[in-house]
Enzyme design. Sequence first.
Site, PDB file in Angstrom:
ATOM      1  N   HIS A  36       4.623  -5.879  -8.290  1.00 61.77           N
ATOM      2  CA  HIS A  36       3.803  -6.306  -7.141  1.00 61.77           C
ATOM      3  C   HIS A  36       4.579  -6.174  -5.824  1.00 61.77           C
ATOM      4  O   HIS A  36       4.156  -6.717  -4.804  1.00 61.77           O
ATOM      5  CB  HIS A  36       3.256  -7.729  -7.331  1.00 61.77           C
ATOM      6  CG  HIS A  36       2.136  -7.784  -8.339  1.00 61.77           C
ATOM      7  ND1 HIS A  36       0.821  -7.929  -7.993  1.00 61.77           N
ATOM      8  CD2 HIS A  36       2.148  -7.662  -9.697  1.00 61.77           C
ATOM      9  CE1 HIS A  36       0.067  -7.919  -9.090  1.00 61.77           C
ATOM     10  NE2 HIS A  36       0.861  -7.752 -10.127  1.00 61.77           N
ATOM     11  N   ASP A  38       5.186  -3.149  -4.579  1.00 69.02           N
ATOM     12  CA  ASP A  38       4.820  -1.885  -3.902  1.00 69.02           C
ATOM     13  C   ASP A  38       3.913  -2.108  -2.690  1.00 69.02           C
ATOM     14  O   ASP A  38       4.154  -1.569  -1.609  1.00 69.02           O
ATOM     15  CB  ASP A  38       4.264  -0.822  -4.876  1.00 69.02           C
ATOM     16  CG  ASP A  38       3.018  -1.204  -5.651  1.00 69.02           C
ATOM     17  OD1 ASP A  38       2.567  -2.367  -5.567  1.00 69.02           O
ATOM     18  OD2 ASP A  38       2.487  -0.311  -6.361  1.00 69.02           O
ATOM     19  N   SER A 129      -0.563   2.611 -16.942  1.00 71.68           N
ATOM     20  CA  SER A 129      -1.098   3.493 -15.912  1.00 71.68           C
ATOM     21  C   SER A 129      -1.823   4.718 -16.439  1.00 71.68           C
ATOM     22  O   SER A 129      -1.598   5.833 -15.981  1.00 71.68           O
ATOM     23  CB  SER A 129       0.001   3.939 -14.949  1.00 71.68           C
ATOM     24  OG  SER A 129       0.393   2.859 -14.196  1.00 71.68           O
ATOM     25  N   ASP A 175       2.401   3.657  -9.268  1.00 69.53           N
ATOM     26  CA  ASP A 175       2.079   4.343 -10.517  1.00 69.53           C
ATOM     27  C   ASP A 175       1.951   5.850 -10.302  1.00 69.53           C
ATOM     28  O   ASP A 175       2.459   6.650 -11.084  1.00 69.53           O
ATOM     29  CB  ASP A 175       0.775   3.781 -11.097  1.00 69.53           C
ATOM     30  CG  ASP A 175       0.838   2.272 -11.292  1.00 69.53           C
ATOM     31  OD1 ASP A 175       1.961   1.725 -11.298  1.00 69.53           O
ATOM     32  OD2 ASP A 175      -0.224   1.645 -11.422  1.00 69.53           O
TER      33      ASP A 175
HETATM   34  C1  GLA Z   1      -0.484  -2.017 -10.989  1.00 74.15           C
HETATM   35  C2  GLA Z   1      -0.715  -1.289  -9.672  1.00 74.15           C
HETATM   36  C3  GLA Z   1       0.598  -0.951  -8.989  1.00 74.15           C
HETATM   37  C4  GLA Z   1       1.505  -2.170  -8.896  1.00 74.15           C
HETATM   38  C5  GLA Z   1       1.594  -2.880 -10.239  1.00 74.15           C
HETATM   39  C6  GLA Z   1       2.360  -4.169 -10.154  1.00 74.15           C
HETATM   40  O1  GLA Z   1       0.117  -1.156 -11.909  1.00 74.15           O
HETATM   41  O2  GLA Z   1      -1.441  -0.095  -9.884  1.00 74.15           O
HETATM   42  O3  GLA Z   1       0.354  -0.409  -7.710  1.00 74.15           O
HETATM   43  O4  GLA Z   1       1.096  -3.039  -7.880  1.00 74.15           O
HETATM   44  O5  GLA Z   1       0.322  -3.161 -10.783  1.00 74.15           O
HETATM   45  O6  GLA Z   1       3.686  -3.941  -9.874  1.00 74.15           O
END
Ligand code: GLA
Length: 385
Positions: A36, A38, A129, A175
Site C-alpha cells: 500500500h 505505491d 496480480s 503490479d
Molecule cells: C494491489 C494494488 C497495488 C498495491 C497493492 C498493495 O495489488 O493493485 O497497486 O496497492 O495492492 O500494496
Amino acid sequence: MNSTPHDLAARFTELFGGEPDGLWSAPGRVNLIGEHTDYNDGFVLPFAITHSTVVAAAARADRTVRVASTFAPEEAPLTVGLDDLEPGGVEGWAAYPLGVLWALEQSGYRCPGLDLLVDSSVPVGAGLSSSAALECSVALAAAELSGADVSRSDLAAIGQLAENRMVGAPTGIMDQSASLLGEAGHAVFLDCRSGSSRLVPLDLEADGLELLVIDTRVSHTHSTGGYAERRRSCELGAELMGVAALRDLSVKDLAEAAGVLDEETFRRVRHIVTENARVEDTVDVLTKKGPSALGPLLVASHASMRDDFEISCPELDTAVNAALDAGAVGARMTGGGFGGSAIALTRSADAPAVRAAVEGAFSAAGFHPPVVFSVLPGAGAARIA
Ligand code: GLA
C-alpha cells in the site's frame, strides 16, 4: 499451466478464422515487501513470477475488437467497437483487456481493431496480480501492433489507467511495473514518485532458500470496500500533516503525527511510513547480506499490516504464524490484503515441514485447504511468438 503457444494459436484460428500476428506474455507478481506504499508515492519491491497471461492477437483493418479467453471457453467472443468503449461500459474480466485499449487511446495512441484470445496461469483472486498480467500482455500486444513505440513505464501507466477507470479499482502502479520491468533472479525496486526503478538480485536458490506462496483462497476485490477506504485514510493523513503524500513523512515525524491525527488514521499512517523504511532496509539487507537475513523485516511488515493497517484476515495470520512456528525464515501477507496470499521464506530443507504445518493449521481452524506452491523471480513481459 498455460496452453502451449501452438495450441493457443490453433484455438485462435478456430475462433477468429485467421492466424494471430503474434503471442505476448506478461507475468503475475509477488510483492516481497512494500504494501500500500505505491499510491502514497513510496517504495515497493515486487518481483515477476513464472505464472503468466498469454494473449494471441491479430490486428484488424477496422475499429472492431473481438476478445475471448481459454478460461471461459463457453463464452462466445465479445465484439465491441473501439469508439464505443467508455468507463463503466464493460463488465467482468473483459473490462481489463478492453480497458487497456481504451486507455491506450486516452493516452494519445491510435489502437488498431484487434482479435484477442487470452490464456492465463495466474490464479485469480490470489493476490498475485492476475489483473496486471492480463493488462500488460494486452498492452504490449496492442502497442506493438499499433506501430507506436511506447515505453514500459508508459505501458504500466496505461494498465493502471484501465484498472482505475474501466474496472473502477483505485490501485497503484506496482503490479503493472513488476510485470513489465521484472527479470529472472531479480526484484524490482521502484520509486513510485519518480517512476525510477532498479533491479535488485534476489537469488533464492544460491542461498538455499525457497519462497512459498500460500494462497488462502479467501477471494478479494479492490473495486469495493477496504482497499479504497485505506487509500482515503492515507490521503486524509497526508492532508492533515500538510504533505503531498505520505512518502514525505519519515519515522521521526510519527511523534508529531500522533498529536495531529485521530488514533485510526495515525495507525494507517504509521504503517505506510514504517513500511517505506522497511523497503529501503530490505534493499540494503539484500545487497549486503542476502535473502536469508530478511526474516525480521518480513515479520515486522506483517505485524504492521495486521495491527496498524488492518488488512490481514484470520487465514493470512494463521498461514504466517504456522509458517514461522515451523521454522520459516520470515513470512508476511502479500498484495492488497483482505484475503489472497501470504509468502513464507524458508530454507529449502524446511519447505516440506512449513507447508505441512500451514496445511495442518488450516485444517485445525476449519478453513478451506490453502494452495501452497513455490515461486522464483521470473522474466517480465515479452513477445513470445
Ligand atoms: C494491489 C494494488 C497495488 C498495491 C497493492 C498493495 O495489488 O493493485 O497497486 O496497492 O495492492 O500494496
